[in-house]
Design a protein around this motif. Structure first.
Motif, mmCIF file in Angstrom:
data_model
loop_
_atom_site.group_PDB
_atom_site.id
_atom_site.type_symbol
_atom_site.label_atom_id
_atom_site.label_comp_id
_atom_site.label_asym_id
_atom_site.label_seq_id
_atom_site.Cartn_x
_atom_site.Cartn_y
_atom_site.Cartn_z
ATOM 1 N N UNK A 83 0.823 -1.203 0.000
ATOM 2 C CA UNK A 83 0.000 0.000 0.000
ATOM 3 C C UNK A 83 0.853 1.247 0.000
ATOM 4 N N UNK A 84 1.910 1.198 0.782
ATOM 5 C CA UNK A 84 2.811 2.340 0.839
ATOM 6 C C UNK A 84 3.437 2.594 -0.528
ATOM 7 N N UNK A 85 3.860 1.514 -1.171
ATOM 8 C CA UNK A 85 4.502 1.664 -2.476
ATOM 9 C C UNK A 85 3.509 2.145 -3.534
ATOM 10 N N UNK A 86 2.293 1.656 -3.446
ATOM 11 C CA UNK A 86 1.287 2.098 -4.394
ATOM 12 C C UNK A 86 1.007 3.581 -4.222
ATOM 13 N N UNK A 87 0.956 4.005 -2.955
ATOM 14 C CA UNK A 87 0.712 5.416 -2.673
ATOM 15 C C UNK A 87 1.829 6.274 -3.230
ATOM 16 N N UNK A 88 3.037 5.745 -3.200
ATOM 17 C CA UNK A 88 4.182 6.494 -3.709
ATOM 18 C C UNK A 88 4.313 6.367 -5.222
ATOM 19 N N UNK A 89 3.476 5.518 -5.825
ATOM 20 C CA UNK A 89 3.492 5.312 -7.287
ATOM 21 C C UNK A 89 4.854 4.873 -7.780
ATOM 22 N N UNK A 90 5.505 3.988 -6.995
ATOM 23 C CA UNK A 90 6.811 3.471 -7.382
ATOM 24 C C UNK A 90 6.756 1.958 -7.393
ATOM 25 N N UNK A 91 7.576 1.325 -8.222
ATOM 26 C CA UNK A 91 7.601 -0.139 -8.238
ATOM 27 C C UNK A 91 8.205 -0.684 -6.951
ATOM 28 N N UNK A 92 7.704 -1.818 -6.508
ATOM 29 C CA UNK A 92 8.244 -2.447 -5.304
ATOM 30 C C UNK A 92 9.605 -3.048 -5.591
ATOM 31 N N UNK A 93 10.486 -2.931 -4.617
ATOM 32 C CA UNK A 93 11.795 -3.576 -4.687
ATOM 33 C C UNK A 93 11.894 -4.552 -3.522
ATOM 34 N N UNK B 133 11.755 -3.408 1.150
ATOM 35 C CA UNK B 133 11.336 -2.681 -0.042
ATOM 36 C C UNK B 133 11.791 -1.235 0.096
ATOM 37 N N UNK B 134 11.682 -0.478 -0.979
ATOM 38 C CA UNK B 134 12.009 0.944 -0.931
ATOM 39 C C UNK B 134 10.874 1.746 -1.548
ATOM 40 N N UNK B 135 10.761 2.979 -1.132
ATOM 41 C CA UNK B 135 9.832 3.911 -1.755
ATOM 42 C C UNK B 135 10.374 5.318 -1.550
ATOM 43 N N UNK B 136 9.844 6.262 -2.297
ATOM 44 C CA UNK B 136 10.282 7.646 -2.193
ATOM 45 C C UNK B 136 9.157 8.495 -1.617
ATOM 46 N N UNK B 137 9.489 9.286 -0.621
ATOM 47 C CA UNK B 137 8.525 10.162 0.027
ATOM 48 C C UNK B 137 9.113 11.562 0.106
ATOM 49 N N UNK B 138 8.440 12.511 -0.516
ATOM 50 C CA UNK B 138 8.886 13.907 -0.483
ATOM 51 C C UNK B 138 10.307 14.057 -1.013
ATOM 52 N N UNK B 139 10.616 13.241 -2.017
ATOM 53 C CA UNK B 139 11.927 13.313 -2.653
ATOM 54 C C UNK B 139 13.029 12.582 -1.926
ATOM 55 N N UNK B 140 12.710 11.914 -0.838
ATOM 56 C CA UNK B 140 13.713 11.193 -0.034
ATOM 57 C C UNK B 140 13.442 9.694 -0.128
ATOM 58 N N UNK B 141 14.473 8.922 -0.488
ATOM 59 C CA UNK B 141 14.295 7.475 -0.581
ATOM 60 C C UNK B 141 14.317 6.843 0.801
ATOM 61 N N UNK B 142 13.390 5.938 1.022
ATOM 62 C CA UNK B 142 13.259 5.253 2.307
ATOM 63 C C UNK B 142 13.307 3.746 2.082
ATOM 64 N N UNK B 143 13.770 3.041 3.079
ATOM 65 C CA UNK B 143 13.766 1.584 3.078
ATOM 66 C C UNK B 143 12.759 1.104 4.115
ATOM 67 N N UNK B 144 12.023 0.069 3.792
ATOM 68 C CA UNK B 144 11.069 -0.535 4.723
ATOM 69 C C UNK B 144 11.449 -1.991 4.930
ATOM 70 N N UNK C 256 12.966 3.665 7.276
ATOM 71 C CA UNK C 256 14.093 4.533 7.620
ATOM 72 C C UNK C 256 14.774 5.150 6.405
ATOM 73 N N UNK C 257 15.574 6.187 6.696
ATOM 74 C CA UNK C 257 16.381 6.901 5.712
ATOM 75 C C UNK C 257 17.848 6.575 5.969
ATOM 76 N N UNK C 258 18.611 6.399 4.911
ATOM 77 C CA UNK C 258 20.038 6.094 5.024
ATOM 78 C C UNK C 258 20.874 7.337 4.725
ATOM 79 N N UNK C 259 21.828 7.612 5.616
ATOM 80 C CA UNK C 259 22.834 8.670 5.397
ATOM 81 C C UNK C 259 22.220 10.003 4.987
#
Length: 479
Positions: free
Chosen positions: A7-17, A34-45, A57-60
């Protein structure tokens, strides 16, 4: 309702990894990433199979720790439908692949561990009230991989429904966070693990350590699935451990500390009479009826109204009696920084930072948690053999060193009588006296000269040496 990763990935309109852990991975490490992008910042779940927890979370981010090659991760552990606990992890600046892992918890109850990160022992600090941080050469991540946690939920950047009402109910959530952290970052498993805290950490520290050890035993017996936490050290500065000892210490310290008297002789006598007639009996009633929240809440109110409240109304800062009451110190510069939109975005926070909100505190107050003693629990942790440090800045009033010293002398373990009778001697850093200490077996006590409540802020070189020695499973020793 809890959102799935899909659901999170669908909301972000990005393919699931996303991928699932192979079948040969131990059960406590299995999960889906998985990863998704929120407000221009890539996040890992990461969804942790064993606990059902989720880490987002966000890396570095580039915030705070700017040492080249030192990784950091910041984000949330979600343990339920709306329970999101904030963490911020920094790799060790030296030997990260083999360095121990330590956690830091501020107290309150209900205060953010970003206090410790930005005002005390984290990778960056605000020098002389600067608006932006600079690297802290005395950061605890000079020696260890550091994990800072905002708990309970509702504190700091943590948000959502807060189910925690006491120290005892807080412990399982912290254990769950560490289990999920190990599953996402298995490279930090099987390291020596230290638990460091302050203030209400006199409650948190003993209980969390005891809970970790009980879970380790359950894992060993096969009744719990998880990763053993190799707890080797517990350090608590200016802690609130035992109200019976420490309410009396308010009176003694106020009259006879090494800086200035805060009450007169006649006030001392009056307060001591009130302690014996009102405060002490109410605390004893709480102790004798451990399941009675009303009795413990009544004790808290009685002792506060009769002793803590009236004395603290004097013209001094309760966290550093050398300062006037209208001049709180250290400065709060970091709060404005953490509420800046660019910083919030970079680190992946999803709420507005609040340092010490009222709501989590009130839940503890309603169960009378403050009036409960954790001296017996602390004794059990010392008896287990891990390295334990009880230390305090000597200018702090709210959890003053008189009370902490008497608590240390009351801990029951194999070295109790020797410890209680042993004299203190100077503790030095490169030959310079930074305090007075004593140590017997795996228990050390330290009074830090010229330090308020947040010891690492005032005496960073002393604090880093103390941290290194304790986390290295060593008793304190002068250099």
């Amino acid at each position: 309702m809890r959102l799935s990763i899909e659901s999170l990935l669908a909301a972000a309109a990005l393919p699931a990894l996303a991928f699932c852990a192979p079948s040969d991975v131990p059960a406590h490490l299995k999960g889906k990433r998985s990863t998704y992008t929120d407000n221009g910042v890539q996040r890992t779940v990461f969804e942790h199979e064993a606990t059902g927890a989720k880490i987002d979370f966000v890396t570095n981010s580039g915030i705070c720790e700017t040492t080249p090659g030192v990784n950091q991760y910041s984000g949330y552990l979600s343990v339920g439908s709306n329970e999101n606990m904030w963490f911020w992890f920094f790799e060790a600046r030296n030997n990260a692949s083999t360095a121990p892992l330590a956690t830091w918890f501020n107290g309150g109850p209900g205060c953010s561990s970003m206090i410790g990160l930005f005002q005390e022992n984290g990778p960056c600090h605000f020098v002389n009230g600067a608006s932006t941080p600079s690297l802290n050469p005395y950061s605890f991540n000079e020696f260890a991989n550091m994990l800072y946690v905002d708990q309970p939920i509702g504190v700091g950047f943590s948000y959502g429904t807060d189910p925690v009402t006491s120290t005892v109910t807080a412990a399982p959530y912290v254990w769950t966070l560490i289990q999920a952290f190990f599953a996402q970052f298995p490279q930090y498993e099987s390291r020596d693990f230290g638990l460091f805290t302050e203030s209400y950490g006199g409650h948190y520290g003993p209980e969390f350590a005891s809970y970790f050890e009980s879970q380790n035993a359950a894992i060993a017996s096969g009744s719990v699935t998880g990763e053993k936490i190799d707890l080797v050290a517990l350090g608590i500065n200016n802690g609130w451990y035992d109200p019976i000892i420490q309410y009396k210490a308010y009176i003694d310290f106020s009259y006879n500390n090494t800086y200035k008297p805060l009450i007169t002789k006649s006030q001392y006598t009056s307060y001591m009479n009130t302690y014996n007639s009102d405060c002490l009996p109410s605390l004893e009633q709480c102790t004798s009826t451990t399941g009675n929240n009303a009795a413990c809440e009544d004790a808290d109110n009685t002792c506060y109204n009769d002793i803590e409240g009236p004395i603290s109304e004097g013209n001094f800062d309760v966290y550093d009696i050398r300062e006037p009451s209208n001049d709180p110190y250290p400065p709060e510069t970091y709060v404005t920084y953490l509420q800046t939109s660019s910083v919030v975005k970079a680190i992946g926070a999803k709420s507005t930072y609040t340092e010490c909100p009222d709501a989590p505190y009130e839940k503890f107050a309603n169960t009378g948690d403050d009036s409960r003693s954790f001296l017996s629990t602390l004794s059990g942790v010392v008896q287990s053999g891990i390295q334990v440090l009880i230390w305090a800045g000597d200018a702090d009033w709210i959890c003053n060193w008189f009370g902490g010293f008497n608590v240390a002398n009351s801990i029951q373990y194999s070295g109790s009588s020797t410890f209680a009778s042993k004299a203190v001697v100077n503790y030095t850093v490169s030959g310079v006296a930074g305090g007075q200490f004593k140590t017997v077996n795996n228990l050390s006590w330290l009074r830090v000269f010229g330090a308020g409540h947040e010891v690492p802020y005032y005496q960073p070189a002393v604090a880093l040496q103390v941290f290194k020695q304790t986390l290295s499973k060593q008793p304190l020793s002068s250099t």
